[in-house]
Design a protein around this motif. Structure first.
Motif, PDB file in Angstrom:
ATOM      1  N   LEU A 130       0.154  -1.469  -2.678  1.00 46.58           N
ATOM      2  CA  LEU A 130       0.585  -2.878  -2.802  1.00 46.58           C
ATOM      3  C   LEU A 130       2.117  -2.759  -2.571  1.00 46.58           C
ATOM      4  O   LEU A 130       2.807  -1.954  -3.311  1.00 46.58           O
ATOM      5  N   ASP A 131       2.719  -3.580  -1.597  1.00 42.92           N
ATOM      6  CA  ASP A 131       4.245  -3.621  -1.416  1.00 42.92           C
ATOM      7  C   ASP A 131       4.745  -4.777  -2.232  1.00 42.92           C
ATOM      8  O   ASP A 131       4.257  -6.036  -2.100  1.00 42.92           O
ATOM      9  N   MET A 132       5.527  -4.306  -3.171  1.00 37.06           N
ATOM     10  CA  MET A 132       6.186  -5.440  -4.437  1.00 37.06           C
ATOM     11  C   MET A 132       7.176  -6.504  -3.408  1.00 37.06           C
ATOM     12  O   MET A 132       7.239  -7.460  -3.815  1.00 37.06           O
ATOM     13  N   ALA A 133       7.531  -5.954  -2.367  1.00 38.22           N
ATOM     14  CA  ALA A 133       8.526  -6.963  -1.598  1.00 38.22           C
ATOM     15  C   ALA A 133       7.936  -8.080  -0.827  1.00 38.22           C
ATOM     16  O   ALA A 133       8.453  -9.048  -0.843  1.00 38.22           O
ATOM     17  N   THR A 134       6.709  -7.621  -0.404  1.00 37.20           N
ATOM     18  CA  THR A 134       6.077  -8.484   0.720  1.00 37.20           C
ATOM     19  C   THR A 134       4.859  -8.842   0.097  1.00 37.20           C
ATOM     20  O   THR A 134       4.134  -9.951   0.561  1.00 37.20           O
ATOM     21  N   GLY A 135       4.338  -8.092  -0.665  1.00 34.64           N
ATOM     22  CA  GLY A 135       2.690  -8.740  -1.334  1.00 34.64           C
ATOM     23  C   GLY A 135       1.538  -8.142  -0.259  1.00 34.64           C
ATOM     24  O   GLY A 135       0.575  -8.509  -0.787  1.00 34.64           O
ATOM     25  N   GLU A 136       2.045  -7.471   0.827  1.00 42.41           N
ATOM     26  CA  GLU A 136       1.029  -6.655   1.634  1.00 42.41           C
ATOM     27  C   GLU A 136       0.352  -5.868   0.954  1.00 42.41           C
ATOM     28  O   GLU A 136       1.043  -4.931   0.384  1.00 42.41           O
ATOM     29  N   VAL A 137      -1.050  -5.622   1.502  1.00 40.26           N
ATOM     30  CA  VAL A 137      -1.808  -4.494   0.730  1.00 40.26           C
ATOM     31  C   VAL A 137      -2.308  -3.897   1.992  1.00 40.26           C
ATOM     32  O   VAL A 137      -2.943  -4.348   2.989  1.00 40.26           O
ATOM     33  N   ARG A 138      -2.519  -2.516   1.807  1.00 44.47           N
ATOM     34  CA  ARG A 138      -2.927  -1.486   2.696  1.00 44.47           C
ATOM     35  C   ARG A 138      -4.162  -0.637   2.035  1.00 44.47           C
ATOM     36  O   ARG A 138      -3.900  -0.341   0.775  1.00 44.47           O
ATOM     37  N   ILE A 139      -5.598  -0.643   2.749  1.00 41.20           N
ATOM     38  CA  ILE A 139      -6.445   0.209   1.977  1.00 41.20           C
ATOM     39  C   ILE A 139      -6.580   1.360   3.009  1.00 41.20           C
ATOM     40  O   ILE A 139      -7.053   1.081   4.162  1.00 41.20           O
ATOM     41  N   VAL A 140      -6.431   2.360   2.428  1.00 40.96           N
ATOM     42  CA  VAL A 140      -6.680   3.737   3.243  1.00 40.96           C
ATOM     43  C   VAL A 140      -7.761   4.634   2.251  1.00 40.96           C
ATOM     44  O   VAL A 140      -8.116   4.538   1.092  1.00 40.96           O
ATOM     45  N   PRO A 141      -8.420   5.701   3.105  1.00 40.17           N
ATOM     46  CA  PRO A 141      -9.406   6.719   2.325  1.00 40.17           C
ATOM     47  C   PRO A 141      -8.423   7.209   1.273  1.00 40.17           C
ATOM     48  O   PRO A 141      -7.406   7.585   1.046  1.00 40.17           O
ATOM     49  N   GLY A 142      -9.362   7.371   0.382  1.00 39.11           N
ATOM     50  CA  GLY A 142      -8.792   8.060  -1.096  1.00 39.11           C
ATOM     51  C   GLY A 142      -8.729   9.212  -1.652  1.00 39.11           C
ATOM     52  O   GLY A 142      -9.107  10.181  -0.622  1.00 39.11           O
ATOM     53  N   HIS A 143      -8.016   9.427  -2.636  1.00 35.80           N
ATOM     54  CA  HIS A 143      -7.983  10.848  -3.274  1.00 35.80           C
ATOM     55  C   HIS A 143      -8.259  10.652  -4.655  1.00 35.80           C
ATOM     56  O   HIS A 143      -8.166   9.529  -5.334  1.00 35.80           O
ATOM     57  N   ARG A 144      -8.836  11.614  -5.318  1.00 40.94           N
ATOM     58  CA  ARG A 144      -9.192  11.402  -6.848  1.00 40.94           C
ATOM     59  C   ARG A 144      -7.791  11.519  -7.982  1.00 40.94           C
ATOM     60  O   ARG A 144      -8.253  10.911  -8.803  1.00 40.94           O
ATOM     61  N   THR A 145      -6.794  12.089  -7.482  1.00 42.68           N
ATOM     62  CA  THR A 145      -5.789  11.919  -8.586  1.00 42.68           C
ATOM     63  C   THR A 145      -4.342  11.839  -7.873  1.00 42.68           C
ATOM     64  O   THR A 145      -4.258  12.378  -6.918  1.00 42.68           O
ATOM     65  N   PRO A 146      -3.335  11.080  -8.350  1.00 46.84           N
ATOM     66  CA  PRO A 146      -3.450  10.354  -9.586  1.00 46.84           C
ATOM     67  C   PRO A 146      -4.147   9.073  -9.536  1.00 46.84           C
ATOM     68  O   PRO A 146      -4.340   8.622  -8.293  1.00 46.84           O
ATOM     69  N   SER A 147      -4.745   8.268 -10.548  1.00 48.85           N
ATOM     70  CA  SER A 147      -5.222   7.239 -10.326  1.00 48.85           C
ATOM     71  C   SER A 147      -4.298   5.833 -10.028  1.00 48.85           C
ATOM     72  O   SER A 147      -4.594   4.977  -9.691  1.00 48.85           O
ATOM     73  N   LEU A 148      -2.911   5.989 -10.645  1.00 52.97           N
ATOM     74  CA  LEU A 148      -2.045   5.288 -10.335  1.00 52.97           C
ATOM     75  C   LEU A 148      -0.825   5.649 -10.100  1.00 52.97           C
ATOM     76  O   LEU A 148      -0.287   6.466 -10.937  1.00 52.97           O
ATOM     77  N   GLU A 149       0.101   4.991  -9.265  1.00 47.96           N
ATOM     78  CA  GLU A 149       1.423   5.611  -9.035  1.00 47.96           C
ATOM     79  C   GLU A 149       2.358   4.172  -8.756  1.00 47.96           C
ATOM     80  O   GLU A 149       1.487   3.342  -7.979  1.00 47.96           O
ATOM     81  N   PHE A 150       3.385   3.995  -9.646  1.00 46.72           N
ATOM     82  CA  PHE A 150       4.104   3.137  -9.387  1.00 46.72           C
ATOM     83  C   PHE A 150       5.762   3.337  -9.456  1.00 46.72           C
ATOM     84  O   PHE A 150       6.164   4.044 -10.462  1.00 46.72           O
ATOM     85  N   ASP A 151       6.364   3.148  -8.339  1.00 53.41           N
ATOM     86  CA  ASP A 151       7.796   3.245  -8.303  1.00 53.41           C
ATOM     87  C   ASP A 151       8.728   2.093  -8.325  1.00 53.41           C
ATOM     88  O   ASP A 151      10.146   2.241  -8.058  1.00 53.41           O
ATOM     89  N   GLY A 152       8.193   1.136  -8.637  1.00 53.34           N
ATOM     90  CA  GLY A 152       8.816  -0.329  -8.644  1.00 53.34           C
ATOM     91  C   GLY A 152       8.968  -1.013  -7.318  1.00 53.34           C
ATOM     92  O   GLY A 152       9.174  -2.087  -7.162  1.00 53.34           O
ATOM     93  N   GLN A 153       8.741  -0.195  -6.243  1.00 59.34           N
ATOM     94  CA  GLN A 153       8.335  -0.839  -4.819  1.00 59.34           C
ATOM     95  C   GLN A 153       6.970  -0.768  -4.338  1.00 59.34           C
ATOM     96  O   GLN A 153       6.768  -1.707  -3.772  1.00 59.34           O
ATOM     97  N   ARG A 154       6.209   0.125  -4.740  1.00 60.36           N
ATOM     98  CA  ARG A 154       4.826   0.235  -4.407  1.00 60.36           C
ATOM     99  C   ARG A 154       4.124   0.484  -5.536  1.00 60.36           C
ATOM    100  O   ARG A 154       4.201   1.453  -6.340  1.00 60.36           O
ATOM    101  N   LEU A 155       2.752  -0.421  -5.660  1.00 62.77           N
ATOM    102  CA  LEU A 155       1.698   0.023  -6.617  1.00 62.77           C
ATOM    103  C   LEU A 155       0.948   0.570  -5.852  1.00 62.77           C
ATOM    104  O   LEU A 155       0.066   0.073  -4.978  1.00 62.77           O
ATOM    105  N   ILE A 156       0.249   2.221  -6.242  1.00 57.12           N
ATOM    106  CA  ILE A 156      -0.915   2.683  -5.581  1.00 57.12           C
ATOM    107  C   ILE A 156      -1.835   2.868  -6.685  1.00 57.12           C
ATOM    108  O   ILE A 156      -1.602   3.615  -7.593  1.00 57.12           O
ATOM    109  N   THR A 157      -3.252   2.331  -6.476  1.00 53.40           N
ATOM    110  CA  THR A 157      -4.148   2.868  -7.271  1.00 53.40           C
ATOM    111  C   THR A 157      -5.315   3.224  -6.436  1.00 53.40           C
ATOM    112  O   THR A 157      -5.586   2.859  -5.378  1.00 53.40           O
ATOM    113  N   SER A 158      -5.938   3.930  -7.117  1.00 50.84           N
ATOM    114  CA  SER A 158      -7.416   4.769  -6.472  1.00 50.84           C
ATOM    115  C   SER A 158      -8.521   4.024  -7.022  1.00 50.84           C
ATOM    116  O   SER A 158      -8.523   3.614  -8.338  1.00 50.84           O
TER     117      SER A 158
END
Length: 335
Positions: A130-158
């Motif tokens: 999730l791009d916090m600046a635009t609200g756009e979402v991208r879905i890509v093939p996954g990985h098992r860890t970490p389950s969530l990353e957030f740097d204030g600009q992007r929210l990445i969830t597995s």
């Protein structure tokens, strides 16, 4: 049964498709004794109805009031925090010193929740960015860890089944184990080459294969996010799976049977190309010693032990000398 994460996504998709304004909330950071872990989610409808949880309830109440009063993110995601001060922690029912930060995201077409649900339904592990600046979402093939990353600009969830459970046998006990495991967010694969059992298998959200157990274990290429439980009571089937599983990195490998039968099983396994260390990884009798006797109770014992090991908790069996052994009939087993 659905995992909480899946229930939240399904509710968000259904409400949005019905014309409601919906907000997704995700815990992205916690400090101190926060009541819910990072990655916890909820969906809130414009009329205050919600599914999921990010706290013990008080934070949810405040979010509902804010959304009812129009304080929701209309177009772009935003962050909000609770429990920054001791007064707020008390007000919102957070533990002393507990603080949590949420990302609140309006559900729109570009949120791509239906696409995400479709991927999960196909047992695919995917990553949602999730791009916090635009609200756009991208879905890509996954990985098992970490389950969530957030740097204030992007929210990445597995998303998707982060752990696999291979159940050998499709009998009565397997039904309870499979049902409970799906509720714990496992991708459950049931191996049953015996037609009389396989033809009767109908547990939802599980995958059935009629392969021979050793062929299946080799094909799956088990990793450290995999578990194997053999439940047929037939050494020809159970041992075939164990011979391959014990050589894999699977985090849990268990076999049903009494202590006597498991001792005999270890003797048989030692005749093959398995080391003593590999054989020692076998959990048998399978499950925690809970005095379980019914299939449902035995399933609880199995999943309890699996959960402890998955979470890095050391378990030690405490069978007393006069405790009954696990019988060969699953309906009268004692774990």
């Amino acid at each position: 049964m659905d995992s909480v994460d899946l229930e939240v996504l399904k509710a968000a998709a259904q409400w949005s498709e019905s014309g409601y304004f919906v907000t997704l909330g995700t815990v992205v950071r916690t400090w101190g004794s926060a009541p819910r872990p990072v990655g916890s989610t909820l969906a809130i409808r414009e009329d205050g109805r919600l599914v999921g949880s990010v706290s013990g309830g008080c934070v949810e109440d405040d979010l509902v009031e804010r959304i009812r009063s129009g304080e929701w993110p209309q177009d772009l995601p935003q962050t909000t925090s609770y429990g920054v001060s001791a007064e707020e922690a008390h007000r919102f029912g957070l533990p002393c010193g507990g603080t949590l930060q949420l990302v609140l995201e309006p559900v729109r077409a570009h949120t791509r929740v239906p696409e995400l649900l479709a991927a999960i339904g196909q047992y695919r592990l995917v990553v949602r960015e999730l791009d916090m600046a635009t609200g756009e979402v991208r879905i890509v093939p996954g990985h098992r860890t970490p389950s969530l990353e957030f740097d204030g600009q992007r929210l990445i969830t597995s998303h998707g089944p982060r752990h696999r459970l291979v159940v050998i046998g499709a009998g009565q006990l397997s039904r309870y184990v499979a049902s409970m495991a799906t509720a714990l967010d496992y991708h459950v694969i049931v191996c049953e080459p015996r037609a009389e059992y396989a033809d009767e298998w109908n547990v939802p959200n599980t995958e059935l294969t009629r392969e021979m157990p050793d062929d299946l274990i080799i094909r799956l290429q088990l990793d450290s996010y995999s578990a194997v439980v053999t439940l047929t009571h037939d050494p020809k089937l159970d041992d075939m799976a164990l011979l391959e599983a014990l050589k894999s990195p699977a985090f849990y490998i268990g076999a049903i049977g009494s202590r006597v039968n498991n001792a005999k099983r270890r003797e048989r396994l030692s005749l093959f190309d398995l080391s003593a260390a590999e054989i020692s990884r076998l959990h048998g009798p399978v499950g925690l010693h809970l005095g379980a006797r019914t299939p449902a109770e035995i399933a609880v014992a199995i999943l309890a032990e699996m959960t402890a090991i998955k979470n890095g908790i050391a378990v030690r069996q405490t069978f007393s000398a006069d405790a009954p052994n696990m019988a060969d009939d699953a309906s009268s087993c004692t774990v």
